[in-house]
Design a protein around this motif. Structure first.
Motif, short mmCIF file in Angstrom:
data_model
loop_
_atom_site.label_atom_id
_atom_site.label_comp_id
_atom_site.label_asym_id
_atom_site.label_seq_id
_atom_site.Cartn_x
_atom_site.Cartn_y
_atom_site.Cartn_z
N GLU A 1 0.81 -1.21 0.00
CA GLU A 1 0.00 0.00 0.00
C GLU A 1 0.85 1.27 0.00
OE1 GLU A 1 -2.59 -3.23 1.58
OE2 GLU A 1 -0.52 -2.59 1.88
N ASN A 2 2.12 1.11 0.24
CA ASN A 2 3.00 2.28 0.25
C ASN A 2 3.74 2.46 -1.06
OD1 ASN A 2 2.31 2.96 2.88
ND2 ASN A 2 3.94 1.74 3.78
N ILE B 1 1.37 17.42 -3.70
CA ILE B 1 0.73 17.35 -2.39
C ILE B 1 1.46 18.24 -1.39
CG2 ILE B 1 0.38 15.85 -0.41
CD1 ILE B 1 -0.76 13.83 -1.97
N VAL C 1 4.03 8.03 6.05
CA VAL C 1 3.15 9.11 5.62
C VAL C 1 1.77 8.94 6.25
CG1 VAL C 1 2.06 10.20 3.62
CG2 VAL C 1 4.43 9.47 3.50
N ASP C 2 1.20 10.03 6.68
CA ASP C 2 -0.12 10.06 7.30
C ASP C 2 -1.14 9.31 6.43
OD1 ASP C 2 -2.88 11.29 7.50
OD2 ASP C 2 -1.92 12.26 9.21
N PRO C 3 -1.91 8.41 7.03
CA PRO C 3 -2.86 7.61 6.26
C PRO C 3 -3.87 8.43 5.46
CG PRO C 3 -2.63 6.72 8.46
CD PRO C 3 -1.87 8.01 8.45
N SER C 4 -4.32 9.54 6.02
CA SER C 4 -5.28 10.37 5.28
C SER C 4 -4.63 10.99 4.06
CB SER C 4 -5.82 11.49 6.15
OG SER C 4 -6.40 10.95 7.30
N VAL C 5 -3.39 11.38 4.20
CA VAL C 5 -2.66 11.92 3.06
C VAL C 5 -2.50 10.83 2.01
CG1 VAL C 5 -0.46 12.86 2.27
CG2 VAL C 5 -1.45 13.66 4.43
N MET C 6 -2.23 9.62 2.45
CA MET C 6 -2.07 8.50 1.51
C MET C 6 -3.34 8.29 0.70
SD MET C 6 0.95 7.23 1.50
CE MET C 6 0.98 5.55 0.94
N ARG C 7 -4.50 8.45 1.36
CA ARG C 7 -5.77 8.28 0.65
C ARG C 7 -5.88 9.31 -0.47
NH1 ARG C 7 -8.34 6.62 5.34
NH2 ARG C 7 -8.65 8.73 6.08
N ASN C 8 -5.49 10.54 -0.15
CA ASN C 8 -5.54 11.59 -1.17
C ASN C 8 -4.56 11.32 -2.30
OD1 ASN C 8 -7.42 13.88 -0.35
ND2 ASN C 8 -6.30 13.51 1.54
N TYR D 1 -3.61 8.45 -3.28
CA TYR D 1 -4.19 7.37 -4.07
C TYR D 1 -5.17 7.92 -5.11
CZ TYR D 1 -6.65 3.04 -5.20
OH TYR D 1 -7.22 1.99 -5.86
N THR D 2 -6.02 8.86 -4.69
CA THR D 2 -6.98 9.46 -5.63
C THR D 2 -6.24 10.21 -6.73
OG1 THR D 2 -8.54 9.78 -3.81
CG2 THR D 2 -9.00 10.95 -5.84
N LEU D 3 -5.22 10.97 -6.35
CA LEU D 3 -4.43 11.70 -7.34
C LEU D 3 -3.83 10.74 -8.37
CD1 LEU D 3 -2.16 14.41 -5.69
CD2 LEU D 3 -4.20 14.73 -7.08
#
Lengths: 521, 473
Positions: free
Chosen positions: B142-143, B160, B322-329, B331-333
């Motif tokens: 996932e990373n 980001i 990296v912060d999980p919420s940032v990772m979600r963003n 991923y969308t990018l």
């Protein structure tokens, strides 16, 4: 401090902002130290609060939450979990090969030859394929597709693209210097938007986009901090584009931003409408009057099915309107190898042609594209073949035409079938699929369903599509991902699965819709 | 007003001296373009001192004449045109690998879209590769994001990090000399380049004192949030010691900087004493709290190393802490625009090459010429040119000690002095090298940059240089 060692299988991000049952795949980090009350004891350098705020607003429904859930379900099926279906049909993304469409033989032969030139000695490959490969390799650094190309793209391929455009547009000249090869059309569209979005406050660039739209546009505008100006296509008139509506949108927008760009998708995505020549002329006139830069997304130009519909390129119409328009209206048109009869999404081939671009701006554009180095060379090679296909006197011609015709004919038949079946379902209203690869029917949802969706914090059509996925194993994209008039609901389905599977899918959706309507009555 | 948008972009370009230099140079008289012209002229029979143009200005091995690896190209050919698998002409491992790779593609076709983030099976192989490379330090799927080249991932992550809505703007500490597209990406996104100078006299070492100085210089100008490191160095060829890496990590932690580490040359280390060790490995081995807190992105690519497939556009980034919420963003990018399938396949082939016992083993790797050490000896013996030892990377970066006459002449013709030197070299010997000003350098120092290569390159360069120094002394 509480130390939370991450269990790889169950680790959940700590933030409580998960609205949907499943969002992005769970992110695993090295075990992190967490303070009391769930506050990290050492603040992150990069957080959602200090990161680029535009990024938070970016969404891309085509690969969004529903698709992530579909992937999860596929995993579960593989692990043997019992479900009412045995496979997930992914009718969310315009990926023809994923749905079983076969690649065009000639294209793949040349790509193989370019990749491993020793095959040029293999007499199983036709001469015309070998000639194309040799020509492409000559134009590559070190005669290899593994060398960087110029950022604007390999010169002889840009020349071939120009020739293709001239031929397509009845001889109207095209200058290779105005051609920019790109990694799919998306790359070029994003680049042009980046170039144009600027200004502060009331002077911030506004970009007009159709509603419904292909969500690349809204995502790019969110990312760039551009102002999205919606103009609505008319569902009752088969998604027609009305200049009155354009005028309404731009006038309203001038109150709060600086409209500079008008985006047209023709044939339309997700709506499939094919613009009439008259309509294109009206749009061009409008763009000139309102001093707007035209962006014509024409990636579906070969995907035209309906009787009486024909693809007219914006450039051709522009030039046929005479010098008053052709020497002043600024425009970029986009094409790609991902759609049409090729369906080669994975190769990332595409181009844009810029018209009447200010020379200083063009210089900046050239600089801008160099930041991403160069488009994938295999995509460039593929594009070269698309614009330079086998000619009638060449050995590969017969097979090529046969394969191409078969693909387009199958799509036309599936377009017709889809419209026919959906219009037999009470509560589903489907416009003719004039072109492109999708259907975007209007669905009537019972009030009870709408309320329940709202309770869950979901758009009603997302709620509908999620249920369809869980119960029937069919993955569509809710209309809310593309934009729609307030109070209406839609979904986008691709017409790409093989005919037999498509028939099954249509029947299942019909069954589901009736069940859904009953369940929430 | 038509110029408005472009003007905004232009303003963005003028944020740093280094970048201004870069842009000015690329607007002057692109050496590369002139090299192509000369190539055409030679092809049409023009008479010149040498019959063949040699272009070593770019670290692009294929362009410089190095042949691609057969195994890689054979597998790709079969992936594109699976009929080839039916014949026995290609080795068994080629056919098997192609079959396996096509099995990871939707619809069994290399023409379908890759899943967002990358093909899961290939991401798994990347994890195994990283873990193996780092002596067991785990790597999680996932990373990892696979992209069309490392540059694409670099830009998206910078996207980001660079917050243009804040004041002062985001600053990125970048090495000088540097990799120009890296700096351009910072500026394009509205960030500020804050150069830290590598220590030429010490083999282009990264000195922590200099990082401190650079950080100080940013006070009141921008808000430094990112530390961009290139190891092995590009174009310097320096390979960081473990101790140096630890210092940088400590600095990043102390000063709360996000580390962006370009490691695309990790397979190009050839000096006996030097060994590449990854930032991730060092970070992990430094233990908590650093290993659990320092936020980092490291990049790799198929463009360099032993397969050198720049044009295929394959690479990946690994995120750490990296912060999980940032990772979600993120991923969308990353999901907005698919990466090229070819690049993903090439990545698999690079990190998972044939093993002993496989028919295609061993691969004839793109080796770097040991004779380059002799090259440096020769150059260092000439007046007016000196060169630090090259431990790795893709280039040699000799320093020119130009006579005042040459600098004067350069000014007269409106060129930067090293550019002038390169231009003369190209016209007189059909040898194209890069000008150091493209990468950035300390004020009033001049360099040339060329891909380590052959005796012929050395011959032309030496004879030209001796004459040039004579002409302008």
């Amino acid at each position: 401090h509480i130390i939370w060692i991450c269990d790889l299988k169950t680790c959940r991000p700590n933030n409580a902002d998960l609205v949907l049952p499943s969002r992005a795949p769970r992110k695993h980090v090295l075990p992190f130290i967490e303070g009391m009350n769930g506050v990290p004891h050492r603040g992150k350098v990069l957080t959602v609060d200090n990161m680029n705020p535009n990024v938070k607003r970016v969404e891309y429904a085509v690969r969004g939450p529903i698709v992530q859930r579909a992937v999860q379900i596929e995993k579960e099926l593989k692990e043997g979990v019992k479900k009412p279906f045995t496979e997930v049909i992914k009718a969310n993304i315009g990926d023809a090969h994923a749905m079983g469409q076969k690649p065009i033989t000639f294209l793949r032969q040349v790509l193989a030859l370019c990749s491993y030139p020793e095959l040029l000695n293999d007499n199983k490959f036709p001469e015309d394929a070998k000639n194309r490969a040799q020509r492409i390799l000559q134009a590559c650094g070190g005669h290899s597709i593994g060398a960087y190309s110029a950022s604007q793209g390999i010169e002889c391929i840009r020349q071939d693209v120009s020739r293709y455009i001239e031929k397509r547009d009845g001889g109207i000249p095209s200058n290779p210097d105005n051609i920019f090869l790109s990694a799919g059309a998306s790359d070029a569209i994003t680049t042009m938007l980046k170039l144009q979005v600027s200004g502060e406050g009331r002077n911030r660039t506004g970009v007009m986009i159709p509603i419904p739209q292909y969500p690349l546009y809204s995502a790019a505008l969110a990312d760039l901090g551009g102002i999205q100006i919606n103009y609505y296509l008319d569902e009752d008139r088969c998604w027609a584009l009305d200049v009155t509506e354009l005028r309404r949108a731009v006038t309203a927008a001038r109150q709060h931003c600086n409209p500079r760009v008008l985006c047209i998708i023709n044939p339309g995505n997700p709506t499939g409408q094919v613009q009439s020549r008259q309509c294109i002329e009206d749009v061009i006139r409008f763009a000139k009057e309102e001093h707007l830069f035209l962006m014509a997304d024409e990636v579906y130009q070969d995907n035209v099915y309906a009787e009486g519909c024909k693809f007219h390129s914006f450039k051709k119409v522009l030039f046929e309107m005479g010098p008053e328009y052709s020497s002043t209206v600024e425009m970029a048109s986009f094409h790609s190898t991902s759609k049409c009869y090729m369906g080669e999404c994975g190769f990332r081939g595409g181009y844009m042609e810029v018209i009447n671009l200010d020379p200083e701006v063009k210089a900046q554009l050239i600089k801008l594209v160099s930041v991403r180095l160069c488009p994938p060379v295999t995509g460039q090679a593929l594009l070269d073949l698309v614009v330079n296909p086998p000619q009638p006197d060449e050995p590969s011609y017969t097979t090529f035409i046969k394969e191409r015709t078969a693909v387009l004919a199958a799509l036309a038949e599936k377009a017709r079938l889809t419209e026919e079946v959906f219009n037999t379902v009470p509560g589903i209203r489907c416009n003719p699929v004039q072109g492109a690869m999708y259907t975007f029917p209007c669905i009537t949802l019972p009030q009870k369903a709408i309320s329940q969706a709202k309770e869950k914090g979901l758009a009603p059509d997302m709620f509908y599509c999620m249920k369809l996925l869980e119960e029937m194993g069919i993955c569509l994209v809710p209309g809310s991902g593309f934009g729609q008039r307030e109070g209406t609901h839609h979904f986008r389905m691709t017409i790409l699965p093989p005919t037999e599977k498509l028939k099954i899918m249509l029947d299942k959706i019909r069954e589901f819709h009736q069940k859904f309507t009953q369940e929430f009555s | 007003d038509r110029h408005g948008a472009a003007a905004g972009l232009t303003q963005g370009w003028h944020l740093s001296h280094t970048t201004r230099q870069n842009i000015r140079n690329s607007e002057l008289a692109p050496l590369g373009m002139r090299a192509w012209q000369i190539k055409d002229e030679l092809r049409q029979g023009a008479r010149k001192p040498y019959k063949e143009l040699i272009d070593v200005s770019s670290a692009d091995p294929h362009r410089a004449g190095v042949k691609p690896l057969s195994f890689v190209r054979q597998v790709l050919a079969v992936c594109y045109y699976p009929q080839l698998a039916k014949s026995d002409k290609l080795p068994a491992d080629v056919r098997q690998r192609a079959q396996r790779l096509l099995g990871t593609c939707a619809g069994g076709s290399a023409g379908s879209y890759c899943p967002a983030g990358g093909i899961p099976e290939i991401i798994d192989i990347v994890c195994e590769f990283i873990s193996r490379r780092d002596d067991g330090v785990p790597s999680y799927p996932e990373n990892i994001f696979i992209t069309s080249g490392a540059q694409r991932a670099f830009v998206e992550i910078l996207n980001i990090l660079v917050n243009t809505l804040r004041s002062p703007i985001t600053g990125v500490l970048t090495p000088c000399p540097s990799y120009p597209p890296g700096n351009m990406a910072v500026v394009m996104l509205g960030g500020a380049v804050v150069p830290y100078y590598l220590d030429e006299e010490q083999g282009w070492e990264l000195k922590i004192d200099e990082l401190h100085r650079a950080l100080e210089s940013a006070k009141g100008v921008c808000d430094p949030t990112v530390l961009y490191v290139i190891n092995p160095g590009n174009p310097t060829g320096h390979v960081q010691s473990r101790k140096s890496i630890e210092e940088v990590i400590r600095f990043a932690s102390e000063k709360r900087l996000f580390l962006m580490v370009d490691e695309v040359y990790q397979d190009s280390v050839f000096e006996q004493e030097s060994r590449f060790v990854s930032y991730k490995k060092v970070l992990a081995e430094m233990g908590p709290p650093l290993s659990h807190t320092v936020e980092m992105a490291s990049f790799h690519s198929v463009s360099k190393g032993f397969i050198g497939e720049c044009g295929l556009r394959g690479g990946y980034v690994e995120l750490v802490n990296v912060d999980p919420s940032v990772m979600r963003n993120l991923y969308t990018l990353m999901s907005r625009d698919a990466s090229t399938t070819t690049g993903q396949l090439a990545l698999d082939l690079m990190i998972n090459p044939p093993q002993p016992g496989d028919p295609s083993y061993p691969l004839t790797a793109i080796t770097l010429h040991i004779s380059d050490l002799r090259v440096l000896e020769v150059l260092n013996s000439l007046p007016g040119i000196s060169c630090q030892p090259v431990k790795g990377g893709g280039y040699a970066l000799p320093r020119l000690h130009l006579p005042p006459g040459a600098i004067q002449k350069a000014k007269e013709v409106g060129m930067l002095p090293d550019y002038f030197y390169c231009s003369r070299l190209l016209e007189e010997t059909e040898l194209c090298v890069g000008a150091g000003s493209e990468n950035g350098q300390r004020e009033s120092t001049y360099h040339i940059r060329y891909r380590q290569s052959s005796d012929e390159v050395l011959r032309r360069l030496t004879s030209f240089h001796i004459q040039f120094m004579k002409d302008f002394s």
